[in-house]
Design an enzyme around this catalytic site. Sequence first.
Site, PDB file in Angstrom:
ATOM      1  N   GLU A  45      12.771  -9.097  20.289  1.00  0.00           N
ATOM      2  CA  GLU A  45      13.248 -10.480  20.151  1.00  0.00           C
ATOM      3  C   GLU A  45      14.404 -10.836  21.079  1.00  0.00           C
ATOM      4  OE1 GLU A  45      12.331 -11.218  15.455  1.00  0.00           O
ATOM      5  OE2 GLU A  45      14.137 -10.107  15.929  1.00  0.00           O
TER       6      GLU A  45
HETATM    7  C1  TNX Z   1      11.961  -9.230  12.569  1.00  0.00           C
HETATM    8  S1  TNX Z   1      10.619  -6.778  13.470  1.00  0.00           S
HETATM    9  C2  TNX Z   1      12.907  -8.427  13.166  1.00  0.00           C
HETATM   10  C3  TNX Z   1      14.193  -8.205  12.479  1.00  0.00           C
HETATM   11  C4  TNX Z   1      14.342  -9.040  11.242  1.00  0.00           C
HETATM   12  C5  TNX Z   1      13.029  -9.029  10.483  1.00  0.00           C
HETATM   13  C6  TNX Z   1      13.098  -9.763   9.178  1.00  0.00           C
HETATM   14  C7  TNX Z   1      11.707  -6.806  14.474  1.00  0.00           C
HETATM   15  C8  TNX Z   1      11.538  -5.869  15.509  1.00  0.00           C
HETATM   16  N1  TNX Z   1      12.696  -7.687  14.307  1.00  0.00           N
HETATM   17  O1  TNX Z   1      15.257  -8.448  13.362  1.00  0.00           O
HETATM   18  O2  TNX Z   1      15.352  -8.498  10.463  1.00  0.00           O
HETATM   19  O3  TNX Z   1      12.031  -9.611  11.279  1.00  0.00           O
HETATM   20  O4  TNX Z   1      11.929  -9.593   8.432  1.00  0.00           O
END
Ligand code: TNX
Length: 556
Positions: free
Chosen positions: A374
Amino acid sequence: MIFIAEKVIINNLVVKALVRRLWGIIMYSNVMDHITFLMQLPENEQKFICLTLGACIFFLASCAALQPSGGAASTYPLIPIPQYLMAGEGFFFLTKNSSIAISEEGEKVGEYFLHILGRSTGYLFTASKNTQGKADINLVIDPGSDFPGPEGYGLEVNEKNIKIIAATPAGLFYGCQTLLQLFPPEIYSTRIISTVKWKVPVVTIRDKPRFTWRGAMLDVARHFFNVQDIKRFIDLMAFHKLNRLHMHLSDDQGWRIEIKSRPALALHGGSSQVGEGQGGYYTQEEFKEIVQYGLDRFITIIPEIDMPGHTNAALSSYPELNIDNIAPELYRGTNVGFSCLDIYNESVYEFINDVMRELSTISPGPYIHIGGDEVDKAKKTDYIYFINKVQDIVYSHNKEMIGWEEVSQADLNQSAIVQYWKKLTLAKQGIKKGNRIIVSLAKKMYLDMKYNESTPIGQNWAGIINLKDAYLWDPAIPGLHEQHILGIEAPLWTESVQTMKDIEYLCFPRLAGYAELAWSDENDRDWKDYKARLAHHGKRLDAQGVNYYKSPLIDW
Ligand code: TNX
Protein backbone atom coordinates in the site's frame (compact mmCIF):
# COMPACT_ATOMS: atom_id res chain seq x y z
CA MET A 1 3.71 -53.39 14.30
CA ILE A 2 3.78 -49.65 14.97
CA PHE A 3 4.02 -48.36 11.49
CA ILE A 4 2.38 -49.66 8.43
CA ALA A 5 4.55 -49.47 5.33
CA GLU A 6 3.72 -46.37 3.33
CA LYS A 7 2.50 -48.33 0.34
CA VAL A 8 -0.12 -50.08 2.41
CA ILE A 9 -1.54 -46.82 3.65
CA ILE A 10 -3.82 -45.71 0.93
CA ASN A 11 -6.19 -42.87 0.71
CA ASN A 12 -9.70 -43.15 2.00
CA LEU A 13 -11.07 -42.38 -1.46
CA VAL A 14 -9.09 -45.19 -3.08
CA VAL A 15 -10.38 -47.63 -0.46
CA LYS A 16 -13.93 -46.51 -1.07
CA ALA A 17 -13.52 -46.91 -4.85
CA LEU A 18 -12.09 -50.43 -4.46
CA VAL A 19 -14.82 -51.51 -2.06
CA ARG A 20 -17.46 -50.08 -4.41
CA ARG A 21 -15.91 -52.01 -7.35
CA LEU A 22 -15.90 -55.29 -5.41
CA TRP A 23 -19.46 -54.68 -4.25
CA GLY A 24 -20.49 -53.96 -7.84
CA ILE A 25 -19.03 -57.25 -9.03
CA ILE A 26 -20.85 -59.18 -6.31
CA MET A 27 -24.19 -57.38 -6.77
CA TYR A 28 -24.46 -56.93 -10.49
CA SER A 29 -23.14 -60.15 -11.91
CA ASN A 30 -24.64 -63.58 -11.84
CA VAL A 31 -22.79 -65.14 -8.91
CA MET A 32 -24.00 -68.62 -9.77
CA ASP A 33 -22.33 -68.37 -13.22
CA HIS A 34 -19.01 -67.71 -11.49
CA ILE A 35 -19.42 -70.57 -9.05
CA THR A 36 -20.35 -73.02 -11.85
CA PHE A 37 -17.34 -71.85 -13.80
CA LEU A 38 -15.12 -72.27 -10.73
CA MET A 39 -16.34 -75.82 -10.08
CA GLN A 40 -15.32 -76.88 -13.58
CA LEU A 41 -11.67 -75.86 -13.09
CA PRO A 42 -8.95 -78.33 -11.96
CA GLU A 43 -8.55 -78.50 -8.18
CA ASN A 44 -5.20 -76.66 -7.96
CA GLU A 45 -6.60 -73.74 -10.03
CA GLN A 46 -9.67 -73.61 -7.77
CA LYS A 47 -7.36 -73.41 -4.73
CA PHE A 48 -5.29 -70.64 -6.33
CA ILE A 49 -8.33 -68.51 -7.18
CA CYS A 50 -9.87 -68.96 -3.74
CA LEU A 51 -6.61 -68.00 -2.01
CA THR A 52 -6.17 -64.91 -4.19
CA LEU A 53 -9.75 -63.82 -3.55
CA GLY A 54 -9.31 -64.36 0.19
CA ALA A 55 -6.12 -62.26 0.21
CA CYS A 56 -7.90 -59.46 -1.67
CA ILE A 57 -10.76 -59.37 0.82
CA PHE A 58 -8.32 -59.34 3.75
CA PHE A 59 -6.35 -56.48 2.15
CA LEU A 60 -9.46 -54.38 1.57
CA ALA A 61 -10.73 -54.98 5.08
CA SER A 62 -7.44 -53.85 6.64
CA CYS A 63 -7.36 -50.77 4.39
CA ALA A 64 -10.88 -49.85 5.48
CA ALA A 65 -9.68 -49.85 9.11
CA LEU A 66 -6.89 -47.49 8.09
CA GLN A 67 -9.08 -44.67 6.94
CA PRO A 68 -7.93 -41.17 7.81
CA SER A 69 -9.65 -40.12 10.98
CA GLY A 70 -12.59 -38.48 9.25
CA GLY A 71 -15.22 -40.82 10.61
CA ALA A 72 -13.68 -41.05 14.06
CA ALA A 73 -14.51 -37.53 15.20
CA SER A 74 -16.09 -38.54 18.48
CA THR A 75 -13.30 -40.80 19.80
CA TYR A 76 -10.40 -38.94 18.24
CA PRO A 77 -11.47 -35.29 17.94
CA LEU A 78 -8.06 -34.09 16.80
CA ILE A 79 -7.34 -30.68 15.24
CA PRO A 80 -5.59 -30.62 12.83
CA ILE A 81 -6.83 -33.98 11.60
CA PRO A 82 -3.85 -36.36 11.17
CA GLN A 83 -2.97 -37.96 7.89
CA TYR A 84 -3.55 -41.57 8.91
CA LEU A 85 -5.26 -42.97 11.93
CA MET A 86 -6.07 -46.54 12.73
CA ALA A 87 -8.73 -46.76 15.40
CA GLY A 88 -8.35 -49.26 18.26
CA GLU A 89 -10.26 -50.43 21.28
CA GLY A 90 -9.58 -49.81 24.94
CA PHE A 91 -7.61 -47.16 26.80
CA PHE A 92 -4.22 -46.39 28.25
CA PHE A 93 -4.46 -44.91 31.77
CA LEU A 94 -1.91 -42.39 33.05
CA THR A 95 -1.28 -42.57 36.80
CA LYS A 96 1.17 -40.92 39.15
CA ASN A 97 3.26 -44.09 38.91
CA SER A 98 3.53 -44.10 35.12
CA SER A 99 7.11 -44.16 33.87
CA ILE A 100 8.29 -41.89 31.08
CA ALA A 101 11.38 -42.23 28.90
CA ILE A 102 12.67 -39.54 26.54
CA SER A 103 15.56 -39.68 24.05
CA GLU A 104 18.42 -37.35 24.92
CA GLU A 105 17.91 -35.25 21.77
CA GLY A 106 14.27 -34.79 22.75
CA GLU A 107 15.03 -33.46 26.22
CA LYS A 108 13.57 -29.97 25.62
CA VAL A 109 10.43 -31.38 24.02
CA GLY A 110 10.12 -33.68 26.99
CA GLU A 111 10.38 -30.76 29.44
CA TYR A 112 7.56 -28.99 27.62
CA PHE A 113 5.41 -32.12 27.58
CA LEU A 114 5.98 -32.96 31.24
CA HIS A 115 5.25 -29.36 32.22
CA ILE A 116 1.81 -29.50 30.58
CA LEU A 117 1.07 -32.97 31.96
CA GLY A 118 2.21 -31.94 35.43
CA ARG A 119 0.16 -28.72 35.61
CA SER A 120 -3.22 -30.44 35.33
CA THR A 121 -2.57 -33.94 36.68
CA GLY A 122 -0.38 -32.79 39.54
CA TYR A 123 1.90 -35.78 38.86
CA LEU A 124 5.57 -34.98 39.18
CA PHE A 125 7.25 -37.11 36.56
CA THR A 126 10.97 -37.43 36.03
CA ALA A 127 11.94 -38.96 32.73
CA SER A 128 14.59 -41.58 32.11
CA LYS A 129 16.71 -41.70 28.98
CA ASN A 130 16.25 -45.38 28.30
CA THR A 131 13.87 -45.43 25.36
CA GLN A 132 14.05 -49.16 24.62
CA GLY A 133 10.26 -49.26 24.87
CA LYS A 134 10.21 -50.34 28.53
CA ALA A 135 8.55 -47.23 29.95
CA ASP A 136 4.82 -46.52 29.96
CA ILE A 137 5.33 -43.47 27.75
CA ASN A 138 8.27 -43.44 25.33
CA LEU A 139 9.24 -40.29 23.42
CA VAL A 140 11.79 -41.45 20.89
CA ILE A 141 13.94 -39.57 18.42
CA ASP A 142 15.41 -41.84 15.82
CA PRO A 143 17.03 -39.93 12.94
CA GLY A 144 17.19 -43.16 10.97
CA SER A 145 13.49 -43.82 11.28
CA ASP A 146 11.51 -43.90 8.10
CA PHE A 147 9.42 -40.80 8.59
CA PRO A 148 7.78 -38.67 6.02
CA GLY A 149 9.52 -35.31 6.20
CA PRO A 150 11.27 -33.48 9.00
CA GLU A 151 8.09 -32.67 10.93
CA GLY A 152 6.44 -36.09 10.73
CA TYR A 153 5.85 -38.48 13.62
CA GLY A 154 4.26 -41.78 14.48
CA LEU A 155 2.20 -42.37 17.61
CA GLU A 156 1.07 -45.68 18.96
CA VAL A 157 -1.17 -46.02 21.98
CA ASN A 158 -2.06 -49.43 23.35
CA GLU A 159 -3.47 -50.41 26.73
CA LYS A 160 0.01 -50.99 28.20
CA ASN A 161 2.06 -48.15 26.80
CA ILE A 162 2.49 -45.22 24.46
CA LYS A 163 5.22 -44.58 21.95
CA ILE A 164 5.91 -41.49 19.88
CA ILE A 165 8.71 -41.78 17.38
CA ALA A 166 10.08 -39.06 15.12
CA ALA A 167 13.23 -38.30 13.19
CA THR A 168 13.55 -34.78 14.64
CA PRO A 169 12.67 -32.90 17.83
CA ALA A 170 10.06 -30.94 15.82
CA GLY A 171 8.34 -34.18 14.79
CA LEU A 172 8.42 -35.38 18.40
CA PHE A 173 6.89 -32.07 19.51
CA TYR A 174 3.98 -32.46 17.09
CA GLY A 175 3.51 -36.05 18.22
CA CYS A 176 3.28 -34.78 21.82
CA GLN A 177 0.68 -32.19 20.77
CA THR A 178 -1.41 -34.96 19.25
CA LEU A 179 -1.04 -37.12 22.35
CA LEU A 180 -2.11 -34.24 24.59
CA GLN A 181 -5.24 -33.79 22.47
CA LEU A 182 -6.06 -37.48 22.98
CA PHE A 183 -6.29 -36.93 26.76
CA PRO A 184 -9.47 -35.44 28.25
CA PRO A 185 -9.54 -31.68 27.53
CA GLU A 186 -8.86 -30.87 31.21
CA ILE A 187 -5.24 -31.87 30.51
CA TYR A 188 -4.78 -28.24 29.36
CA SER A 189 -5.90 -26.81 32.68
CA THR A 190 -3.35 -24.67 34.48
CA ARG A 191 -4.49 -25.94 37.89
CA ILE A 192 -4.62 -29.48 39.26
CA ILE A 193 -7.80 -31.39 38.40
CA SER A 194 -8.36 -34.46 40.55
CA THR A 195 -11.80 -35.49 39.29
CA VAL A 196 -10.71 -36.74 35.87
CA LYS A 197 -9.39 -40.16 34.80
CA TRP A 198 -6.41 -39.46 32.57
CA LYS A 199 -7.10 -41.94 29.80
CA VAL A 200 -6.02 -42.07 26.17
CA PRO A 201 -7.87 -44.16 23.54
CA VAL A 202 -5.91 -46.91 21.80
CA VAL A 203 -4.86 -45.73 18.36
CA THR A 204 -2.10 -45.75 15.73
CA ILE A 205 -1.34 -42.47 13.99
CA ARG A 206 1.14 -41.58 11.30
CA ASP A 207 1.24 -37.91 10.46
CA LYS A 208 3.07 -35.09 8.68
CA PRO A 209 2.13 -31.58 7.59
CA ARG A 210 0.91 -30.56 4.15
CA PHE A 211 2.72 -27.19 4.15
CA THR A 212 6.02 -26.19 5.71
CA TRP A 213 4.76 -22.62 6.37
CA ARG A 214 1.94 -22.65 8.88
CA GLY A 215 1.70 -19.16 10.21
CA ALA A 216 -0.11 -16.37 11.95
CA MET A 217 0.67 -12.65 11.93
CA LEU A 218 0.22 -10.24 14.80
CA ASP A 219 0.14 -6.50 14.16
CA VAL A 220 1.80 -5.12 17.29
CA ALA A 221 2.14 -1.68 15.69
CA ARG A 222 -1.49 -0.47 15.60
CA HIS A 223 -1.82 -1.63 19.19
CA PHE A 224 1.09 -2.79 21.30
CA PHE A 225 0.99 -6.16 23.08
CA ASN A 226 3.49 -7.02 25.81
CA VAL A 227 5.86 -10.00 26.02
CA GLN A 228 3.43 -11.98 28.20
CA ASP A 229 0.68 -11.62 25.60
CA ILE A 230 3.00 -12.70 22.79
CA LYS A 231 4.10 -15.76 24.77
CA ARG A 232 0.49 -16.75 25.36
CA PHE A 233 -0.20 -16.36 21.66
CA ILE A 234 2.84 -18.53 20.84
CA ASP A 235 1.56 -21.24 23.19
CA LEU A 236 -1.83 -21.21 21.51
CA MET A 237 -0.15 -21.43 18.11
CA ALA A 238 2.05 -24.35 19.18
CA PHE A 239 -0.98 -26.24 20.43
CA HIS A 240 -2.31 -26.08 16.84
CA LYS A 241 1.00 -27.19 15.24
CA LEU A 242 1.58 -23.74 13.72
CA ASN A 243 5.23 -22.87 13.17
CA ARG A 244 5.64 -19.24 11.98
CA LEU A 245 4.82 -16.07 13.90
CA HIS A 246 5.14 -12.98 11.73
CA MET A 247 5.36 -9.85 13.88
CA HIS A 248 4.35 -6.61 12.15
CA LEU A 249 6.76 -4.44 14.14
CA SER A 250 6.30 -1.03 12.56
CA ASP A 251 3.59 1.03 10.95
CA ASP A 252 2.33 4.60 10.83
CA GLN A 253 1.00 4.38 14.38
CA GLY A 254 4.07 2.96 16.12
CA TRP A 255 7.62 1.53 15.99
CA ARG A 256 7.95 -1.47 18.30
CA ILE A 257 11.56 -2.67 18.33
CA GLU A 258 14.58 -1.07 19.96
CA ILE A 259 17.27 -0.14 17.42
CA LYS A 260 20.34 0.93 19.41
CA SER A 261 21.91 3.02 16.65
CA ARG A 262 18.61 4.87 16.11
CA PRO A 263 17.17 5.22 19.62
CA ALA A 264 14.38 7.69 18.75
CA LEU A 265 12.59 5.00 16.77
CA ALA A 266 11.48 3.17 19.90
CA LEU A 267 11.59 6.07 22.39
CA HIS A 268 9.60 8.49 20.25
CA GLY A 269 8.10 6.33 17.46
CA GLY A 270 7.10 3.70 20.00
CA SER A 271 5.16 6.10 22.20
CA SER A 272 1.91 6.11 20.23
CA GLN A 273 -0.71 3.71 18.91
CA VAL A 274 -4.23 3.84 17.51
CA GLY A 275 -6.46 5.89 19.81
CA GLU A 276 -5.46 6.95 23.31
CA GLY A 277 -2.99 4.32 24.57
CA GLN A 278 0.70 4.92 25.23
CA GLY A 279 2.08 2.29 22.82
CA GLY A 280 5.32 0.59 23.79
CA TYR A 281 8.21 -1.33 22.30
CA TYR A 282 10.28 -4.46 22.82
CA THR A 283 13.84 -4.00 24.01
CA GLN A 284 16.28 -6.19 22.09
CA GLU A 285 16.56 -8.41 25.16
CA GLU A 286 12.77 -8.84 25.25
CA PHE A 287 12.66 -9.60 21.56
CA LYS A 288 15.35 -12.27 22.00
CA GLU A 289 13.26 -13.74 24.81
CA ILE A 290 10.27 -13.96 22.44
CA VAL A 291 12.45 -15.56 19.76
CA GLN A 292 13.71 -18.18 22.22
CA TYR A 293 10.22 -18.88 23.53
CA GLY A 294 9.13 -19.45 19.93
CA LEU A 295 12.14 -21.66 19.14
CA ASP A 296 11.38 -23.86 22.16
CA ARG A 297 7.98 -24.47 20.57
CA PHE A 298 9.29 -24.82 17.01
CA ILE A 299 7.92 -21.45 15.99
CA THR A 300 10.13 -19.14 13.95
CA ILE A 301 9.59 -15.42 14.53
CA ILE A 302 9.54 -13.36 11.33
CA PRO A 303 10.16 -9.67 12.06
CA GLU A 304 8.56 -7.17 9.67
CA ILE A 305 9.64 -3.58 9.19
CA ASP A 306 7.08 -2.16 6.79
CA MET A 307 8.48 0.24 4.14
CA PRO A 308 8.58 2.49 2.16
CA GLY A 309 4.93 3.21 3.13
CA HIS A 310 3.42 2.69 6.60
CA THR A 311 6.36 4.64 8.00
CA ASN A 312 4.93 7.67 9.79
CA ALA A 313 6.35 6.60 13.18
CA ALA A 314 9.88 6.39 11.68
CA LEU A 315 9.44 9.67 9.74
CA SER A 316 8.33 11.36 12.94
CA SER A 317 11.43 10.05 14.76
CA TYR A 318 14.03 11.00 12.09
CA PRO A 319 12.99 13.95 9.89
CA GLU A 320 15.88 13.35 7.45
CA LEU A 321 13.97 10.31 6.15
CA ASN A 322 11.30 12.68 4.76
CA ILE A 323 11.28 14.31 1.34
CA ASP A 324 10.89 17.74 2.99
CA ASN A 325 13.06 16.93 6.04
CA ILE A 326 10.21 17.93 8.33
CA ALA A 327 9.07 15.48 11.03
CA PRO A 328 5.32 14.79 10.92
CA GLU A 329 3.29 14.45 14.12
CA LEU A 330 2.83 10.98 15.58
CA TYR A 331 -0.29 9.38 14.10
CA ARG A 332 -3.14 7.71 16.02
CA GLY A 333 -5.68 7.27 13.23
CA THR A 334 -6.37 4.26 11.00
CA ASN A 335 -5.86 5.52 7.44
CA VAL A 336 -3.27 3.80 5.25
CA GLY A 337 -1.10 4.77 2.29
CA PHE A 338 -0.21 8.35 3.20
CA SER A 339 3.42 8.04 4.37
CA CYS A 340 6.59 7.26 2.38
CA LEU A 341 10.34 7.24 2.91
CA ASP A 342 12.39 9.55 0.64
CA ILE A 343 13.23 6.95 -2.03
CA TYR A 344 16.11 8.81 -3.74
CA ASN A 345 17.91 9.83 -0.57
CA GLU A 346 20.99 7.69 0.18
CA SER A 347 20.78 8.32 3.90
CA VAL A 348 17.47 6.43 3.88
CA TYR A 349 19.39 3.29 2.85
CA GLU A 350 21.99 3.87 5.56
CA PHE A 351 19.10 4.00 7.99
CA ILE A 352 17.60 0.79 6.60
CA ASN A 353 20.98 -0.90 6.75
CA ASP A 354 21.32 0.00 10.46
CA VAL A 355 17.88 -1.40 11.18
CA MET A 356 18.46 -4.61 9.19
CA ARG A 357 21.88 -5.17 10.74
CA GLU A 358 20.58 -4.94 14.28
CA LEU A 359 17.45 -6.90 13.48
CA SER A 360 19.39 -9.74 11.92
CA THR A 361 21.57 -10.10 15.01
CA ILE A 362 18.58 -10.51 17.32
CA SER A 363 16.51 -12.58 14.92
CA PRO A 364 18.23 -15.88 14.14
CA GLY A 365 15.48 -17.06 11.79
CA PRO A 366 16.32 -17.01 8.07
CA TYR A 367 13.79 -14.33 7.08
CA ILE A 368 13.18 -10.60 7.29
CA HIS A 369 9.89 -9.16 6.07
CA ILE A 370 10.11 -5.70 4.49
CA GLY A 371 6.39 -5.01 4.06
CA GLY A 372 6.18 -3.12 0.77
CA ASP A 373 2.36 -2.87 0.79
CA GLU A 374 0.00 0.00 0.00
CA VAL A 375 2.43 2.68 -1.13
CA ASP A 376 0.08 5.20 -2.70
CA LYS A 377 2.70 7.96 -2.63
CA ALA A 378 5.35 6.32 -4.92
CA LYS A 379 5.34 5.77 -8.69
CA LYS A 380 5.84 2.18 -9.83
CA THR A 381 9.41 2.77 -11.10
CA ASP A 382 10.39 4.45 -7.84
CA TYR A 383 8.82 1.64 -5.86
CA ILE A 384 10.77 -0.99 -7.81
CA TYR A 385 14.00 0.98 -7.36
CA PHE A 386 13.36 1.04 -3.61
CA ILE A 387 12.50 -2.66 -3.20
CA ASN A 388 15.54 -3.71 -5.27
CA LYS A 389 17.84 -1.67 -3.03
CA VAL A 390 16.28 -2.92 0.20
CA GLN A 391 16.46 -6.48 -1.07
CA ASP A 392 20.25 -6.09 -1.52
CA ILE A 393 20.52 -4.86 2.05
CA VAL A 394 18.49 -7.79 3.41
CA TYR A 395 20.62 -10.34 1.54
CA SER A 396 23.85 -8.58 2.62
CA HIS A 397 22.84 -9.58 6.16
CA ASN A 398 22.32 -13.19 5.06
CA LYS A 399 18.55 -13.14 5.34
CA GLU A 400 15.90 -14.08 2.85
CA MET A 401 13.44 -11.36 1.97
CA ILE A 402 9.69 -11.60 2.32
CA GLY A 403 7.31 -8.88 1.14
CA TRP A 404 3.59 -8.35 0.63
CA GLU A 405 2.44 -9.20 -2.90
CA GLU A 406 3.30 -5.73 -4.33
CA VAL A 407 7.03 -6.62 -4.13
CA SER A 408 6.55 -9.09 -7.00
CA GLN A 409 6.94 -6.08 -9.31
CA ALA A 410 10.63 -5.77 -8.34
CA ASP A 411 13.62 -7.84 -9.55
CA LEU A 412 13.24 -10.48 -6.91
CA ASN A 413 15.97 -12.81 -5.75
CA GLN A 414 15.01 -16.47 -6.37
CA SER A 415 14.63 -17.20 -2.68
CA ALA A 416 12.47 -14.15 -1.93
CA ILE A 417 8.92 -14.93 -0.81
CA VAL A 418 5.77 -13.15 -1.93
CA GLN A 419 2.88 -12.88 0.52
CA TYR A 420 -0.39 -12.92 -1.40
CA TRP A 421 -3.22 -10.95 0.25
CA LYS A 422 -5.43 -9.47 -2.44
CA LYS A 423 -4.40 -9.46 -6.10
CA LEU A 424 -3.86 -12.82 -7.76
CA THR A 425 -2.10 -11.11 -10.71
CA LEU A 426 0.64 -9.94 -8.33
CA ALA A 427 1.02 -13.41 -6.80
CA LYS A 428 1.22 -14.92 -10.28
CA GLN A 429 3.88 -12.39 -11.24
CA GLY A 430 5.94 -13.72 -8.34
CA ILE A 431 5.38 -17.32 -9.48
CA LYS A 432 6.50 -16.41 -13.00
CA LYS A 433 9.73 -15.06 -11.53
CA GLY A 434 10.22 -18.37 -9.70
CA ASN A 435 9.31 -17.11 -6.24
CA ARG A 436 7.37 -18.98 -3.61
CA ILE A 437 4.04 -17.78 -2.28
CA ILE A 438 2.57 -17.52 1.20
CA VAL A 439 -1.20 -17.38 0.96
CA SER A 440 -2.86 -14.81 3.28
CA LEU A 441 -5.91 -14.08 1.18
CA ALA A 442 -7.78 -11.23 2.93
CA LYS A 443 -11.31 -12.31 2.06
CA LYS A 444 -10.69 -15.79 3.50
CA MET A 445 -7.98 -15.36 6.10
CA TYR A 446 -7.90 -11.90 7.64
CA LEU A 447 -8.50 -12.51 11.30
CA ASP A 448 -9.54 -8.89 11.82
CA MET A 449 -12.63 -9.41 9.65
CA LYS A 450 -15.86 -9.79 11.62
CA TYR A 451 -17.59 -13.17 12.07
CA ASN A 452 -20.94 -11.54 11.33
CA GLU A 453 -22.38 -8.02 11.05
CA SER A 454 -22.75 -7.67 14.81
CA THR A 455 -19.29 -8.84 15.90
CA PRO A 456 -18.27 -6.13 18.41
CA ILE A 457 -14.70 -5.65 17.09
CA GLY A 458 -13.04 -6.08 13.71
CA GLN A 459 -13.52 -4.76 10.21
CA ASN A 460 -15.43 -5.82 7.11
CA TRP A 461 -13.63 -4.30 4.11
CA ALA A 462 -12.52 -7.75 2.84
CA GLY A 463 -15.80 -9.42 3.81
CA ILE A 464 -17.48 -11.10 6.74
CA ILE A 465 -15.67 -14.37 7.54
CA ASN A 466 -17.66 -16.87 9.55
CA LEU A 467 -16.21 -20.20 10.68
CA LYS A 468 -17.40 -22.06 7.63
CA ASP A 469 -16.01 -19.46 5.19
CA ALA A 470 -12.70 -19.58 7.02
CA TYR A 471 -12.52 -23.39 6.86
CA LEU A 472 -14.22 -24.49 3.68
CA TRP A 473 -11.85 -23.50 0.88
CA ASP A 474 -8.46 -24.57 -0.39
CA PRO A 475 -5.40 -22.31 -0.64
CA ALA A 476 -4.48 -23.96 -3.93
CA ILE A 477 -7.09 -21.79 -5.66
CA PRO A 478 -7.34 -21.84 -9.46
CA GLY A 479 -4.16 -20.31 -10.86
CA LEU A 480 -2.14 -21.10 -7.74
CA HIS A 481 -0.74 -24.60 -7.76
CA GLU A 482 0.25 -26.56 -4.70
CA GLN A 483 3.93 -26.64 -5.68
CA HIS A 484 4.17 -22.81 -5.69
CA ILE A 485 2.68 -22.48 -2.26
CA LEU A 486 5.09 -22.48 0.63
CA GLY A 487 2.16 -22.36 3.02
CA ILE A 488 -0.44 -20.15 4.58
CA GLU A 489 -0.49 -17.41 7.18
CA ALA A 490 -3.49 -15.79 8.87
CA PRO A 491 -2.90 -12.11 9.73
CA LEU A 492 -4.46 -10.25 12.64
CA TRP A 493 -4.38 -6.49 12.03
CA THR A 494 -5.12 -4.64 15.22
CA GLU A 495 -6.68 -1.28 14.42
CA SER A 496 -9.72 -2.37 16.45
CA VAL A 497 -7.99 -4.89 18.71
CA GLN A 498 -6.86 -3.54 22.07
CA THR A 499 -6.43 -6.42 24.50
CA MET A 500 -5.35 -10.06 24.60
CA LYS A 501 -9.02 -10.94 25.09
CA ASP A 502 -9.77 -9.17 21.77
CA ILE A 503 -6.95 -11.11 20.06
CA GLU A 504 -8.37 -14.39 21.35
CA TYR A 505 -11.90 -13.52 20.30
CA LEU A 506 -10.98 -12.82 16.68
CA CYS A 507 -8.39 -15.60 16.36
CA PHE A 508 -10.26 -18.44 17.98
CA PRO A 509 -11.64 -20.65 16.79
CA ARG A 510 -10.87 -19.47 13.24
CA LEU A 511 -7.14 -20.06 13.69
CA ALA A 512 -7.84 -23.72 14.50
CA GLY A 513 -9.39 -24.04 11.04
CA TYR A 514 -6.42 -22.36 9.36
CA ALA A 515 -4.12 -24.72 11.27
CA GLU A 516 -6.00 -27.64 9.76
CA LEU A 517 -5.86 -26.05 6.30
CA ALA A 518 -2.10 -25.76 6.71
CA TRP A 519 -1.42 -29.19 8.20
CA SER A 520 -3.98 -31.68 6.96
CA ASP A 521 -4.58 -33.27 3.57
CA GLU A 522 -7.19 -31.52 1.51
CA ASN A 523 -9.05 -34.84 0.95
CA ASP A 524 -9.42 -35.42 4.69
CA ARG A 525 -11.04 -32.09 5.46
CA ASP A 526 -14.77 -32.22 5.85
CA TRP A 527 -16.97 -29.46 7.34
CA LYS A 528 -19.42 -31.75 9.13
CA ASP A 529 -16.64 -33.80 10.66
CA TYR A 530 -14.70 -30.63 11.55
CA LYS A 531 -17.73 -29.16 13.30
CA ALA A 532 -17.93 -32.21 15.58
CA ARG A 533 -14.22 -32.06 16.36
CA LEU A 534 -14.34 -28.30 16.95
CA ALA A 535 -17.16 -28.68 19.48
CA HIS A 536 -14.77 -30.83 21.54
CA HIS A 537 -11.84 -28.50 20.83
CA GLY A 538 -13.86 -25.75 22.52
CA LYS A 539 -13.39 -27.63 25.81
CA ARG A 540 -9.63 -27.53 25.29
CA LEU A 541 -9.83 -23.78 24.69
CA ASP A 542 -12.03 -23.46 27.80
CA ALA A 543 -9.42 -25.31 29.88
CA GLN A 544 -6.85 -22.73 28.76
CA GLY A 545 -9.17 -19.82 29.50
CA VAL A 546 -9.30 -18.69 25.88
CA ASN A 547 -11.91 -16.03 25.11
CA TYR A 548 -13.09 -17.61 21.88
CA TYR A 549 -16.14 -16.81 19.78
CA LYS A 550 -18.92 -19.35 20.37
CA SER A 551 -20.18 -19.46 16.84
CA PRO A 552 -23.81 -20.61 16.53
CA LEU A 553 -22.66 -22.83 13.65
CA ILE A 554 -21.13 -25.20 16.20
CA ASP A 555 -22.97 -27.40 18.66
CA TRP A 556 -20.67 -26.56 21.59
C1 TNX B 1 -4.60 -4.03 4.83
S1 TNX B 1 -2.96 -6.34 4.05
C2 TNX B 1 -3.31 -3.80 5.26
C3 TNX B 1 -3.10 -3.34 6.65
C4 TNX B 1 -4.38 -3.03 7.36
C5 TNX B 1 -5.39 -4.12 7.04
C6 TNX B 1 -6.69 -3.96 7.78
C7 TNX B 1 -1.89 -5.31 4.05
C8 TNX B 1 -0.68 -5.75 3.49
N1 TNX B 1 -2.18 -4.10 4.55
O1 TNX B 1 -2.26 -2.21 6.65
O2 TNX B 1 -4.13 -3.00 8.73
O3 TNX B 1 -5.65 -4.11 5.66
O4 TNX B 1 -7.52 -5.07 7.59
